[in-house]
Design an enzyme around this catalytic site. Sequence first.
Site, mmCIF file in Angstrom:
data_model
loop_
_atom_site.group_PDB
_atom_site.id
_atom_site.type_symbol
_atom_site.label_atom_id
_atom_site.label_comp_id
_atom_site.label_asym_id
_atom_site.label_seq_id
_atom_site.Cartn_x
_atom_site.Cartn_y
_atom_site.Cartn_z
ATOM 1 N N ASN A 1 52.812 41.193 39.852
ATOM 2 C CA ASN A 1 52.968 42.666 39.195
ATOM 3 C C ASN A 1 54.507 42.863 39.297
ATOM 4 O OD1 ASN A 1 50.229 44.142 38.949
ATOM 5 N ND2 ASN A 1 49.796 43.024 40.675
ATOM 6 N N ASN B 1 50.901 53.085 43.563
ATOM 7 C CA ASN B 1 50.380 51.759 43.776
ATOM 8 C C ASN B 1 49.257 51.488 42.793
ATOM 9 O OD1 ASN B 1 49.343 49.870 46.107
ATOM 10 N ND2 ASN B 1 47.575 51.002 46.009
ATOM 11 N N GLY C 1 53.766 38.297 43.490
ATOM 12 C CA GLY C 1 54.713 39.041 42.804
ATOM 13 C C GLY C 1 54.394 38.999 41.439
ATOM 14 N N ASP D 1 44.418 54.429 49.346
ATOM 15 C CA ASP D 1 43.757 54.485 48.010
ATOM 16 C C ASP D 1 43.674 55.785 47.655
ATOM 17 O OD1 ASP D 1 42.455 51.513 48.422
ATOM 18 O OD2 ASP D 1 44.668 51.958 47.687
ATOM 19 N N HIS E 1 45.965 49.433 42.322
ATOM 20 C CA HIS E 1 44.552 48.925 42.914
ATOM 21 C C HIS E 1 43.800 48.124 42.087
ATOM 22 C CE1 HIS E 1 41.749 48.712 46.172
ATOM 23 N NE2 HIS E 1 40.920 49.201 45.253
HETATM 24 C C1 GRF Z 1 46.392 40.961 43.676
HETATM 25 O O1 GRF Z 1 45.140 40.930 44.599
HETATM 26 C C2 GRF Z 1 46.580 42.145 42.924
HETATM 27 O O2 GRF Z 1 45.019 42.509 42.506
HETATM 28 C C3 GRF Z 1 46.863 43.392 43.871
HETATM 29 O O3 GRF Z 1 47.918 42.800 44.820
HETATM 30 C C4 GRF Z 1 47.439 41.327 44.673
HETATM 31 C C5 GRF Z 1 48.755 40.232 44.587
HETATM 32 O O4 GRF Z 1 49.498 40.969 43.781
HETATM 33 N N1 GRF Z 1 47.514 44.358 43.136
HETATM 34 P P1 GRF Z 1 51.186 40.348 43.017
HETATM 35 O O5 GRF Z 1 50.650 39.233 42.315
HETATM 36 O O6 GRF Z 1 51.794 39.877 44.480
HETATM 37 O O7 GRF Z 1 51.699 41.338 42.445
#
Ligand code: GRF
Length: 199
Positions: A13, A107, A11, A150, A109
Amino acid sequence: TKIAVFVSGGGTNLQALIDAQKSGILQSGEIALVLASNHKAYALTRAAENNIPSVVVVRKEFDSQLAYEEKVKEVLKEYGIELIVLAGFMSILSENFTSAFPKRIINIHPSLIPSFCGKGYYGLKVHEAALAYGVKVTGATVHYVNEIPDGGEILMQKAVEVKDGDTPEVLQRRVMEEAEWILLPRATEQVSKELQKGR
Ligand code: GRF
């Protein structure tokens, strides 16, 4: 604009989105729900720490992909969600789901699409492929989500330098810090603002 963030892992992001709400970078949208694909996702702890409601919907608890997606749609309706942000989300969403939310799912990526994307390219595998190919520049992409993995229209991209001796883990961290956590809040704000006007 009411936002649901879909998560599966750490989490980071989601955390970037939460921090962006506090700093005012994200002001046209409100994170109203965190939907996790499993009970162990640390993203759930981040949601709880920030008083954001969360729901766990586990695909393998359903008889079919359709039943799973209908449950997710039901939860989104319950929370009045207008925009879905996939942030490290690892469950499949079929056309049955994506077609119900045209231009309302985005999303992040961790590559410069169309490189290193599509079926099989997720998490660390993306960075392993970039290093194996020997690219000098990689980065992250925020795109709209449609039925092609994607494959949706690109919203934003940010380049990140690959350094000599990079391991997949080191490169992943740099892409997250220098691209993902910068792009996702800004792309979410842009789309939230557009949806707010369109309402
Ligand atoms: C990571 O591999 C990131 O590059 C991709 O999702 C994975 C985990 O992201 N977007 P998060 O820390 O759970 O947001």
